[in-house]
Scaffold this motif. Structure first.
Motif, PDB file in Angstrom:
ATOM      1  N   PHE A 222       0.798  -1.223   0.000  1.00 14.59           N
ATOM      2  CA  PHE A 222       0.000   0.000   0.000  1.00 14.59           C
ATOM      3  C   PHE A 222       0.830   1.272   0.000  1.00 14.59           C
ATOM      4  CE2 PHE A 222      -2.805  -3.159   2.131  1.00 14.59           C
ATOM      5  CZ  PHE A 222      -3.752  -3.235   1.127  1.00 14.59           C
ATOM      6  N   ALA A 223       2.138   1.183   0.071  1.00 15.73           N
ATOM      7  CA  ALA A 223       2.954   2.393  -0.024  1.00 15.73           C
ATOM      8  C   ALA A 223       2.922   2.927  -1.448  1.00 15.73           C
ATOM      9  CB  ALA A 223       4.392   2.083   0.392  1.00 15.73           C
ATOM     10  N   PRO A 224       3.054   4.238  -1.626  1.00 14.99           N
ATOM     11  CA  PRO A 224       2.985   4.804  -2.975  1.00 14.99           C
ATOM     12  C   PRO A 224       4.191   4.473  -3.837  1.00 14.99           C
ATOM     13  CG  PRO A 224       3.462   6.502  -1.357  1.00 14.99           C
ATOM     14  CD  PRO A 224       3.120   5.270  -0.592  1.00 14.99           C
ATOM     15  N   ARG A 225       5.292   4.018  -3.237  1.00  9.03           N
ATOM     16  CA  ARG A 225       6.488   3.667  -4.001  1.00  9.03           C
ATOM     17  C   ARG A 225       6.938   2.267  -3.628  1.00  9.03           C
ATOM     18  NH1 ARG A 225       5.192   7.828  -5.747  1.00  9.03           N
ATOM     19  NH2 ARG A 225       6.413   9.661  -6.364  1.00  9.03           N
ATOM     20  N   HIS A 226       7.415   1.538  -4.620  1.00  2.66           N
ATOM     21  CA  HIS A 226       8.126   0.288  -4.360  1.00  2.66           C
ATOM     22  C   HIS A 226       9.591   0.557  -4.672  1.00  2.66           C
ATOM     23  CE1 HIS A 226       9.638  -3.798  -4.719  1.00  2.66           C
ATOM     24  NE2 HIS A 226       8.529  -4.216  -4.116  1.00  2.66           N
TER      25      HIS A 226
END
Length: 381
Positions: A222-226
């Motif tokens: 669910f974080a905006p960046r991987h």
């Protein structure tokens, strides 16, 4: 008239109000959740101070900021975002334990009670706004007209001041319920509630913290960046297209170094200089970070060639014409650190255009917004 007592307000007729019979809307539960929430908010506040002063140091501190440990900003900013996200379910759990007090009657019993309720309103409003706008900042979504960073900074002090007032007012009650009573009939229910809240905090942390703590990147749902998604296996916040970098401008590119002995270099001439390789993280204010292998020319070598004195600061100018960080100043502790490079390659490949081709800054313990891309000028100050 007895002047030793605070004035009391006139009594109002009691309207029909809901009756709350839940056993966990009590001071003990509020204290237990409040301890966890307080720890999260304090962590976010302290790491936020670090982030602010690394991004925008006062003039007297420009040459004093430490460039080591090289992973320092990655750690503190990762903690800042993780603790802020963890505080959101804790805040709602805390509000659940105390919201029946909104329906107390009379709503205001005295001037002191009115001031207490006002301080709580400021506390709840400021913390809610701080956490939710901070969460949207990690998404780089700004559905408001104000500048996020100065507003976030100012609101942090409002929230912390309101929190200190609240703790001072509630100190006797907090002290009375800090330890578990010997006979606590609601203990099992309270433990179940706290366990459920802790599970929610653990879930949101586990599914977002992988953007900076890469051993958990496989759980980064669910974080905006991987941390692995982007050109050359590294995320990008600002693309070359967004910065206005065009092929025509790149064909005329030269690096200009201004100092006592100014000079210019082409990309081939930069590549012909002695190259150094470092392993440094790129860590952005939105919370994502990742280690990468960078190769390029040491900034200190470029300064020496320009005749820069040992204590000189450095101004770095990007090819991008707009944006708050198109021009960046660097204190001597960073400029003279042997790990600070004008990088030409990333992970063994020529820099991708979105990562700053033809040259970008990479320095230890430095916010990502200050790792200037598309560098065209270095100026000795």
């Amino acid at each position: 008239m007895d002047l030793s007592r605070p004035p009391r307000l006139p009594q109002l007729p009691r309207p029909p109000l809901p009756v709350f019979r839940g056993r966990l809307h009590d001071p003990r539960t509020a204290t237990v959740i409040g301890r966890l929430l307080g720890a999260a908010i304090l962590t976010a506040f302290v790491t936020g101070l670090i982030s602010h002063y690394l991004q925008q140091p006062p003039g007297w501190a420009a040459n004093l900021l430490p460039s080591r440990p090289s992973w320092g900003y990655r750690l503190t900013q990762g903690l800042h975002v993780a603790s802020g996200i963890a505080a959101i379910p804790l805040l709602f759990a805390k509000l659940w334990t105390v919201y029946p007090r909104l329906f107390e009657w009379p709503p205001v019993r005295s001037v002191a009670h009115a001031l207490e309720r006002l301080s709580i309103g400021v506390l709840v409003g400021s913390v809610l706004l701080q956490l939710l706008t901070g969460l949207l900042n990690t998404l780089q979504w700004y559905p408001w007209p104000w500048n996020f960073r100065p507003a976030h900074w100012a609101l942090a002090w409002v929230a912390m001041g309101a929190l200190l007032v609240h703790i001072a007012v509630k100190a006797p009650q907090i002290a009375a319920h800090w330890q578990r009573p010997a006979l606590d009939a609601d203990g099992p229910d309270r433990r179940s509630f706290v366990a459920a809240v802790s599970a929610a905090v653990g879930a949101v942390t586990l599914t977002t913290v992988g953007q900076s703590f890469t051993p958990l990147k496989d759980f980064d749902l669910f974080a905006p960046r991987h941390p692995d998604h982007g050109p050359q296996g590294l995320p990008v916040n600002r693309t070359a297209a967004a910065a206005g970098i065009t092929a025509e401008r790149l064909t005329r590119w030269r690096l200009r170094v201004d100092g006592p002995r100014p000079y210019e270099l082409t990309l081939d001439e930069l590549r012909a200089m002695r190259q150094h390789s470092v392993m440094l993280p790129i860590a952005c204010v939105e919370g994502w970070s990742k280690n990468a292998h960078w190769t390029g020319v040491r900034i200190t070598d470029l300064l020496d060639r320009a005749g820069a004195p040992p204590g000189a600061r450095l101004r770095v100018t990007s090819m991008q014409r707009h944006g708050a960080y198109a021009v960046m100043d660097m204190g001597t502790s960073y400029a003279r650190d042997p790990l600070t490079l004008l990088a030409l390659s990333l992970n063994g490949q020529t820099l991708a255009l979105d990562h700053g081709f033809p040259a970008r800054v990479i320095a230890p313990n430095r916010p990502g917004v200050l790792q200037t891309k598309w560098v065209e000028r270095l100026e000795v100050l």
